[in-house]
Scaffold this motif. Structure first.
Motif, PDB file in Angstrom:
ATOM      1  N   ILE A  96       6.192  -4.018   3.142  1.00 47.66           N
ATOM      2  CA  ILE A  96       5.709  -2.846   3.887  1.00 47.66           C
ATOM      3  C   ILE A  96       4.868  -1.981   2.959  1.00 47.66           C
ATOM      4  O   ILE A  96       5.273  -1.697   1.825  1.00 47.66           O
ATOM      5  N   LEU A  97       3.712  -1.566   3.444  1.00 46.57           N
ATOM      6  CA  LEU A  97       2.878  -0.599   2.740  1.00 46.57           C
ATOM      7  C   LEU A  97       3.084   0.748   3.414  1.00 46.57           C
ATOM      8  O   LEU A  97       2.968   0.856   4.638  1.00 46.57           O
ATOM      9  N   VAL A  98       3.401   1.760   2.643  1.00 51.81           N
ATOM     10  CA  VAL A  98       3.641   3.093   3.196  1.00 51.81           C
ATOM     11  C   VAL A  98       2.599   4.048   2.635  1.00 51.81           C
ATOM     12  O   VAL A  98       2.534   4.286   1.426  1.00 51.81           O
ATOM     13  N   ALA A  99       1.777   4.582   3.522  1.00 48.37           N
ATOM     14  CA  ALA A  99       0.712   5.502   3.142  1.00 48.37           C
ATOM     15  C   ALA A  99       0.914   6.793   3.927  1.00 48.37           C
ATOM     16  O   ALA A  99       0.264   7.041   4.929  1.00 48.37           O
ATOM     17  N   ALA A 100       1.857   7.586   3.473  1.00 49.13           N
ATOM     18  CA  ALA A 100       2.214   8.815   4.206  1.00 49.13           C
ATOM     19  C   ALA A 100       2.289  10.020   3.274  1.00 49.13           C
ATOM     20  O   ALA A 100       3.051  10.948   3.517  1.00 49.13           O
ATOM     21  N   GLY A 101       1.530   9.994   2.210  1.00 53.12           N
ATOM     22  CA  GLY A 101       1.523  11.123   1.279  1.00 53.12           C
ATOM     23  C   GLY A 101       2.917  11.418   0.762  1.00 53.12           C
ATOM     24  O   GLY A 101       3.704  10.514   0.494  1.00 53.12           O
ATOM     25  N   VAL A 102       3.244  12.695   0.677  1.00 52.32           N
ATOM     26  CA  VAL A 102       4.563  13.080   0.181  1.00 52.32           C
ATOM     27  C   VAL A 102       5.666  12.648   1.138  1.00 52.32           C
ATOM     28  O   VAL A 102       6.823  12.575   0.751  1.00 52.32           O
ATOM     29  N   GLY A 103       5.299  12.334   2.379  1.00 51.80           N
ATOM     30  CA  GLY A 103       6.278  11.871   3.353  1.00 51.80           C
ATOM     31  C   GLY A 103       6.705  10.420   3.139  1.00 51.80           C
ATOM     32  O   GLY A 103       7.647   9.951   3.773  1.00 51.80           O
ATOM     33  N   SER A 104       6.047   9.732   2.224  1.00 53.01           N
ATOM     34  CA  SER A 104       6.387   8.329   1.977  1.00 53.01           C
ATOM     35  C   SER A 104       7.839   8.158   1.566  1.00 53.01           C
ATOM     36  O   SER A 104       8.498   7.203   1.971  1.00 53.01           O
ATOM     37  N   VAL A 105       8.351   9.077   0.772  1.00 50.51           N
ATOM     38  CA  VAL A 105       9.736   8.966   0.318  1.00 50.51           C
ATOM     39  C   VAL A 105      10.697   9.000   1.516  1.00 50.51           C
ATOM     40  O   VAL A 105      11.670   8.254   1.558  1.00 50.51           O
ATOM     41  N   ASN A 106      10.424   9.841   2.492  1.00 53.71           N
ATOM     42  CA  ASN A 106      11.243   9.917   3.705  1.00 53.71           C
ATOM     43  C   ASN A 106      11.202   8.591   4.458  1.00 53.71           C
ATOM     44  O   ASN A 106      12.239   8.080   4.892  1.00 53.71           O
ATOM     45  N   ILE A 107      10.025   8.034   4.605  1.00 54.68           N
ATOM     46  CA  ILE A 107       9.861   6.791   5.361  1.00 54.68           C
ATOM     47  C   ILE A 107      10.540   5.630   4.631  1.00 54.68           C
ATOM     48  O   ILE A 107      11.283   4.860   5.239  1.00 54.68           O
ATOM     49  N   ILE A 108      10.283   5.507   3.349  1.00 54.38           N
ATOM     50  CA  ILE A 108      10.868   4.405   2.579  1.00 54.38           C
ATOM     51  C   ILE A 108      12.390   4.467   2.621  1.00 54.38           C
ATOM     52  O   ILE A 108      13.056   3.439   2.780  1.00 54.38           O
ATOM     53  N   TYR A 109      12.940   5.652   2.535  1.00 51.21           N
ATOM     54  CA  TYR A 109      14.390   5.802   2.596  1.00 51.21           C
ATOM     55  C   TYR A 109      14.947   5.241   3.910  1.00 51.21           C
ATOM     56  O   TYR A 109      15.975   4.581   3.923  1.00 51.21           O
ATOM     57  N   GLN A 110      14.225   5.475   5.003  1.00 47.75           N
ATOM     58  CA  GLN A 110      14.685   5.001   6.306  1.00 47.75           C
ATOM     59  C   GLN A 110      14.522   3.492   6.489  1.00 47.75           C
ATOM     60  O   GLN A 110      15.077   2.915   7.425  1.00 47.75           O
ATOM     61  N   LEU A 111      13.778   2.857   5.609  1.00 45.59           N
ATOM     62  CA  LEU A 111      13.510   1.423   5.747  1.00 45.59           C
ATOM     63  C   LEU A 111      14.373   0.562   4.841  1.00 45.59           C
ATOM     64  O   LEU A 111      14.250  -0.659   4.846  1.00 45.59           O
ATOM     65  N   LYS A 112      15.267   1.175   4.102  1.00 46.97           N
ATOM     66  CA  LYS A 112      16.032   0.437   3.093  1.00 46.97           C
ATOM     67  C   LYS A 112      16.830  -0.728   3.683  1.00 46.97           C
ATOM     68  O   LYS A 112      17.031  -1.741   3.031  1.00 46.97           O
ATOM     69  N   HIS A 113      17.256  -0.629   4.905  1.00 46.15           N
ATOM     70  CA  HIS A 113      18.048  -1.701   5.522  1.00 46.15           C
ATOM     71  C   HIS A 113      17.216  -2.953   5.814  1.00 46.15           C
ATOM     72  O   HIS A 113      17.768  -4.018   6.074  1.00 46.15           O
ATOM     73  N   LEU A 114      15.892  -2.860   5.775  1.00 46.19           N
ATOM     74  CA  LEU A 114      15.052  -4.022   6.071  1.00 46.19           C
ATOM     75  C   LEU A 114      15.050  -5.044   4.932  1.00 46.19           C
ATOM     76  O   LEU A 114      14.622  -6.176   5.115  1.00 46.19           O
ATOM     77  N   LYS A 115      15.488  -4.626   3.767  1.00 49.36           N
ATOM     78  CA  LYS A 115      15.635  -5.534   2.620  1.00 49.36           C
ATOM     79  C   LYS A 115      14.342  -6.283   2.288  1.00 49.36           C
ATOM     80  O   LYS A 115      14.321  -7.510   2.126  1.00 49.36           O
ATOM     81  N   CYS A 116      13.264  -5.521   2.212  1.00 50.53           N
ATOM     82  CA  CYS A 116      11.996  -6.080   1.745  1.00 50.53           C
ATOM     83  C   CYS A 116      11.306  -5.002   0.913  1.00 50.53           C
ATOM     84  O   CYS A 116      11.703  -3.833   0.943  1.00 50.53           O
ATOM     85  N   ALA A 117      10.316  -5.393   0.162  1.00 44.75           N
ATOM     86  CA  ALA A 117       9.595  -4.429  -0.672  1.00 44.75           C
ATOM     87  C   ALA A 117       8.886  -3.410   0.207  1.00 44.75           C
ATOM     88  O   ALA A 117       8.203  -3.768   1.174  1.00 44.75           O
ATOM     89  N   CYS A 118       9.066  -2.142  -0.114  1.00 46.29           N
ATOM     90  CA  CYS A 118       8.378  -1.038   0.564  1.00 46.29           C
ATOM     91  C   CYS A 118       7.591  -0.304  -0.521  1.00 46.29           C
ATOM     92  O   CYS A 118       8.184   0.271  -1.429  1.00 46.29           O
ATOM     93  N   ILE A 119       6.282  -0.331  -0.411  1.00 44.45           N
ATOM     94  CA  ILE A 119       5.436   0.185  -1.478  1.00 44.45           C
ATOM     95  C   ILE A 119       4.736   1.453  -1.038  1.00 44.45           C
ATOM     96  O   ILE A 119       4.024   1.462  -0.038  1.00 44.45           O
TER      97      ILE A 119
END
Length: 152
Positions: A96-119
């Motif tokens: 997953i590519l996350v391009a959400a500025g400072v909000g990226s940390v919020n999004i990545i945290y919510q994706l942790k259960h997907l068990k794939c790289a979130c960049i």
């Protein structure tokens, strides 16, 4: 000059063992293996709804032989408050590519259960959508594309 003075005053000498680029994700995704990185990958991109950029990005990734590319649109001004609706995801991504500025940390945290790289990679989505963006940062585009006006 000030930084070099601080380093010298503290007996810190820069060399290949202690000084290196810190844009690892960018260099990885735009570097010499660019044709291998995306090949046969299912890629999910969290970013705001920018239709023209996102279409170029998707087309370029598919031309790099990505298997599947999809977007989950984040809010433009408040991705730090976005709540991800996992049921909206149409496939399990390879990364997953996350391009959400400072909000990226919020999004990545919510994706942790997907068990794939979130960049966290705002710059990468712009650079992959338009080669002219990739050329704006030194050493962030491989030699194959350096003199080209577009990827494909």
């Amino acid at each position: 000059k000030d930084i070099l003075k601080i380093l010298n005053n503290n007996d810190i000498y820069l060399n290949y063992k202690n000084y290196f680029g810190y844009y690892f994700p960018t260099i990885f995704f735009l570097g010499k293996n660019i044709f291998k990185v995306f090949r046969n990958k299912k890629i999910l991109i969290f970013t705001s709804n920018m239709p023209e950029r996102n279409l170029k990005l998707k087309n370029n990734l598919l031309n790099f032989k990505a298997k599947k590319v999809d977007f989950y649109h984040t809010s433009l001004n408040n991705p730090m408050l976005d709540k991800i609706q996992v049921e909206k995801l149409r496939f399990k991504p390879d990364f997953i590519l996350v391009a959400a500025g400072v909000g990226s940390v919020n999004i990545i945290y919510q994706l942790k259960h997907l068990k794939c790289a979130c960049i966290d990679c705002g710059y990468i989505v712009d650079a992959l959508s338009d080669i002219s963006f990739a050329k704006k940062r030194i050493y962030h585009l491989n030699d194959f594309f350096y003199k080209k006006k577009k990827y494909f």
